[in-house]
Write a protein that holds these residues in place. Structure first.
Motif, PDB file in Angstrom:
ATOM      1  N   ARG A   2      49.659  66.458  99.195  1.00  0.00           N
ATOM      2  CA  ARG A   2      48.702  67.546  99.030  1.00  0.00           C
ATOM      3  C   ARG A   2      48.398  67.772  97.557  1.00  0.00           C
ATOM      4  NH1 ARG A   2      50.119  72.922 102.169  1.00  0.00           N
ATOM      5  NH2 ARG A   2      49.907  71.391 103.861  1.00  0.00           N
ATOM      6  N   LYS A   3      49.435  67.712  96.708  1.00  0.00           N
ATOM      7  CA  LYS A   3      49.214  67.898  95.271  1.00  0.00           C
ATOM      8  C   LYS A   3      48.373  66.760  94.698  1.00  0.00           C
ATOM      9  CE  LYS A   3      53.189  70.711  93.947  1.00  0.00           C
ATOM     10  NZ  LYS A   3      54.388  70.795  93.062  1.00  0.00           N
ATOM     11  N   THR A   4      48.606  65.547  95.194  1.00  0.00           N
ATOM     12  CA  THR A   4      47.824  64.399  94.712  1.00  0.00           C
ATOM     13  C   THR A   4      46.344  64.582  95.026  1.00  0.00           C
ATOM     14  OG1 THR A   4      49.737  62.955  95.053  1.00  0.00           O
ATOM     15  CG2 THR A   4      47.572  61.913  94.822  1.00  0.00           C
ATOM     16  N   LEU A   5      46.058  65.027  96.265  1.00  0.00           N
ATOM     17  CA  LEU A   5      44.660  65.268  96.638  1.00  0.00           C
ATOM     18  C   LEU A   5      44.050  66.397  95.805  1.00  0.00           C
ATOM     19  CD1 LEU A   5      44.913  64.988 100.536  1.00  0.00           C
ATOM     20  CD2 LEU A   5      43.933  63.309  98.943  1.00  0.00           C
ATOM     21  N   LEU A   6      44.861  67.454  95.558  1.00  0.00           N
ATOM     22  CA  LEU A   6      44.364  68.578  94.773  1.00  0.00           C
ATOM     23  C   LEU A   6      44.030  68.147  93.344  1.00  0.00           C
ATOM     24  CD1 LEU A   6      43.778  71.594  94.444  1.00  0.00           C
ATOM     25  CD2 LEU A   6      46.212  71.927  93.936  1.00  0.00           C
ATOM     26  N   TYR A   7      44.959  67.418  92.716  1.00  0.00           N
ATOM     27  CA  TYR A   7      44.731  66.962  91.344  1.00  0.00           C
ATOM     28  C   TYR A   7      43.564  65.976  91.273  1.00  0.00           C
ATOM     29  CZ  TYR A   7      49.156  69.147  90.046  1.00  0.00           C
ATOM     30  OH  TYR A   7      50.148  70.056  89.802  1.00  0.00           O
ATOM     31  N   SER A   8      43.432  65.134  92.296  1.00  0.00           N
ATOM     32  CA  SER A   8      42.316  64.189  92.317  1.00  0.00           C
ATOM     33  C   SER A   8      40.985  64.925  92.401  1.00  0.00           C
ATOM     34  CB  SER A   8      42.458  63.234  93.501  1.00  0.00           C
ATOM     35  OG  SER A   8      43.656  62.495  93.413  1.00  0.00           O
ATOM     36  N   ALA A   9      40.943  65.965  93.234  1.00  0.00           N
ATOM     37  CA  ALA A   9      39.720  66.755  93.354  1.00  0.00           C
ATOM     38  C   ALA A   9      39.398  67.479  92.046  1.00  0.00           C
ATOM     39  CB  ALA A   9      39.854  67.759  94.493  1.00  0.00           C
ATOM     40  N   LEU A  10      40.433  68.012  91.391  1.00  0.00           N
ATOM     41  CA  LEU A  10      40.227  68.698  90.113  1.00  0.00           C
ATOM     42  C   LEU A  10      39.723  67.726  89.048  1.00  0.00           C
ATOM     43  CD1 LEU A  10      43.345  71.064  89.979  1.00  0.00           C
ATOM     44  CD2 LEU A  10      40.958  71.702  90.357  1.00  0.00           C
ATOM     45  N   ILE A  11      40.294  66.530  89.015  1.00  0.00           N
ATOM     46  CA  ILE A  11      39.852  65.526  88.038  1.00  0.00           C
ATOM     47  C   ILE A  11      38.401  65.131  88.292  1.00  0.00           C
ATOM     48  CG2 ILE A  11      40.193  63.146  87.269  1.00  0.00           C
ATOM     49  CD1 ILE A  11      43.201  63.562  87.758  1.00  0.00           C
ATOM     50  N   LEU A  13      36.036  66.925  89.835  1.00  0.00           N
ATOM     51  CA  LEU A  13      35.154  68.040  89.479  1.00  0.00           C
ATOM     52  C   LEU A  13      35.059  68.199  87.961  1.00  0.00           C
ATOM     53  CD1 LEU A  13      36.194  70.692  92.157  1.00  0.00           C
ATOM     54  CD2 LEU A  13      34.061  69.401  92.059  1.00  0.00           C
ATOM     55  N   SER A  14      36.183  68.020  87.275  1.00  0.00           N
ATOM     56  CA  SER A  14      36.173  68.115  85.812  1.00  0.00           C
ATOM     57  C   SER A  14      35.272  67.043  85.210  1.00  0.00           C
ATOM     58  CB  SER A  14      37.595  67.976  85.259  1.00  0.00           C
ATOM     59  OG  SER A  14      38.441  68.988  85.752  1.00  0.00           O
ATOM     60  N   ALA A  15      35.346  65.832  85.781  1.00  0.00           N
ATOM     61  CA  ALA A  15      34.497  64.748  85.279  1.00  0.00           C
ATOM     62  C   ALA A  15      33.018  65.064  85.484  1.00  0.00           C
ATOM     63  CB  ALA A  15      34.864  63.443  85.980  1.00  0.00           C
ATOM     64  N   LEU A  16      32.686  65.692  86.614  1.00  0.00           N
ATOM     65  CA  LEU A  16      31.285  66.051  86.869  1.00  0.00           C
ATOM     66  C   LEU A  16      30.779  67.076  85.859  1.00  0.00           C
ATOM     67  CD1 LEU A  16      31.277  66.300  90.775  1.00  0.00           C
ATOM     68  CD2 LEU A  16      30.269  64.498  89.366  1.00  0.00           C
ATOM     69  N   PHE A  17      31.646  68.030  85.491  1.00  0.00           N
ATOM     70  CA  PHE A  17      31.237  69.049  84.535  1.00  0.00           C
ATOM     71  C   PHE A  17      31.202  68.503  83.104  1.00  0.00           C
ATOM     72  CE2 PHE A  17      32.416  72.001  87.954  1.00  0.00           C
ATOM     73  CZ  PHE A  17      31.348  72.890  87.875  1.00  0.00           C
ATOM     74  N   ILE A  18      32.099  67.579  82.793  1.00  0.00           N
ATOM     75  CA  ILE A  18      32.177  67.037  81.440  1.00  0.00           C
ATOM     76  C   ILE A  18      31.086  66.000  81.180  1.00  0.00           C
ATOM     77  CG2 ILE A  18      33.640  65.663  79.883  1.00  0.00           C
ATOM     78  CD1 ILE A  18      36.051  67.004  81.136  1.00  0.00           C
ATOM     79  N   ALA A  19      30.604  65.345  82.227  1.00  0.00           N
ATOM     80  CA  ALA A  19      29.636  64.255  82.070  1.00  0.00           C
ATOM     81  C   ALA A  19      28.414  64.641  81.238  1.00  0.00           C
ATOM     82  CB  ALA A  19      29.217  63.733  83.442  1.00  0.00           C
ATOM     83  N   PRO A  20      27.749  65.802  81.477  1.00  0.00           N
ATOM     84  CA  PRO A  20      26.581  66.133  80.639  1.00  0.00           C
ATOM     85  C   PRO A  20      26.933  66.295  79.161  1.00  0.00           C
ATOM     86  CG  PRO A  20      26.619  67.468  82.631  1.00  0.00           C
ATOM     87  CD  PRO A  20      27.935  66.776  82.551  1.00  0.00           C
TER      88      PRO A  20
END
Length: 270
Positions: A2-11, A13-20
């Protein structure tokens, strides 16, 4: 798992926000050849740091920065003073029509700024304030409904017994505001100050309407000068955009702990 899935989702989403931000920064340091290459180059062959200085020197951005700082600093001070005083009045004073007046105040949040644009321009024109920084500063000294709501909710979490004890010691209403509530609502004030700083720093429509002289322009208006009728200086726009992002980012990282405390405190009524 569960933690792996959570961290993967956070990474992700973070990449989507950082991309611009990443693409803007890379555009700012690219050469002209890399900028118009197809398919796009995600990592430039050469890093041209001089693009930042070149973009800054193409326009009088020193003047624009000075104007922006004047607007942001003085309007933020006015917003903190006026909003905290109005919020203190609604939270601690009982007078006829207090609740209906507060509802009317909150109802003003539903009026778009576009609707008020023409009346404000006519009003400031009558006062002789057009082409000055006053229309961007003075309205902040009359409080903002959203900020008043946040600060009022925060003040209401403070027990009334503290005010009563202060009155027994001889404190008047302003003493209670200045010496008790103002220090206690510091997290909420930081939240309000940060929100207003970002709004004033990024404001484009206000300066565009009220300012005519280039010597009065703010940074956001100066940035638009790179967009000509037949040409757009993409590299310079990206470089100045990166510079514009630095003060809000620095402010957020410094004040993020107070921002969270202020947001939580303003959402709970004691």
């Amino acid at each position: 798992m569960r933690k792996t899935l959570l961290y993967s989702a956070l990474i992700l989403l973070s990449a989507l926000f950082i991309a611009p931000f990443y693409w803007t920064f890379m555009t700012a340091i690219k050469s002209t050849a890399d900028l118009y290459q197809f398919p796009p180059v995600f990592w430039p062959s050469e890093w041209h740091w001089e693009n930042f200085a070149a973009a800054w020197n193409k326009q009088p951005f020193g003047t624009y920065l000075s104007n922006s700082l004047i607007v942001v600093v003085f309007s933020t001070i006015g917003q903190l003073i006026s909003s905290s005083l109005v919020a203190y009045g609604f939270a601690r004073f009982r007078f006829p029509g207090r609740d209906p007046l507060f509802i009317v105040l909150l109802a003003t949040m539903m009026i778009p700024w576009d609707v008020k644009m023409i009346p404000l321009y006519m009003e400031f024109n009558m006062l002789g304030w057009i082409n000055t920084l006053k229309p961007l500063i003075v309205p902040a000294y009359f409080a903002d409904a959203f900020f008043v709501f946040l600060l009022r909710q925060y003040i209401m979490t403070v027990p009334m017994e503290i005010d009563e004890a202060a009155r027994m010691d001889g404190a008047n209403a302003f003493d209670i505001y200045w010496r008790i509530h103002l220090p206690l609502m510091m997290p909420a004030l930081v939240l309000v100050g940060t929100f207003h700083f970002m709004n004033a720093w990024n404001d484009y429509l206000g300066p565009l309407i009220f300012l005519n002289d280039q010597s009065k322009y703010t940074l956001t208006l100066g940035l638009s000068m790179f967009k000509g009728l037949h040409e757009v200086d993409v590299t310079s726009i990206a470089a100045i955009t990166v510079i514009l992002c630095l003060p809000p980012l620095a402010l957020f990282f410094v004040a993020q702990r107070y921002i969270m405390d202020g947001a939580v405190g303003s959402s709970v009524k004691g």
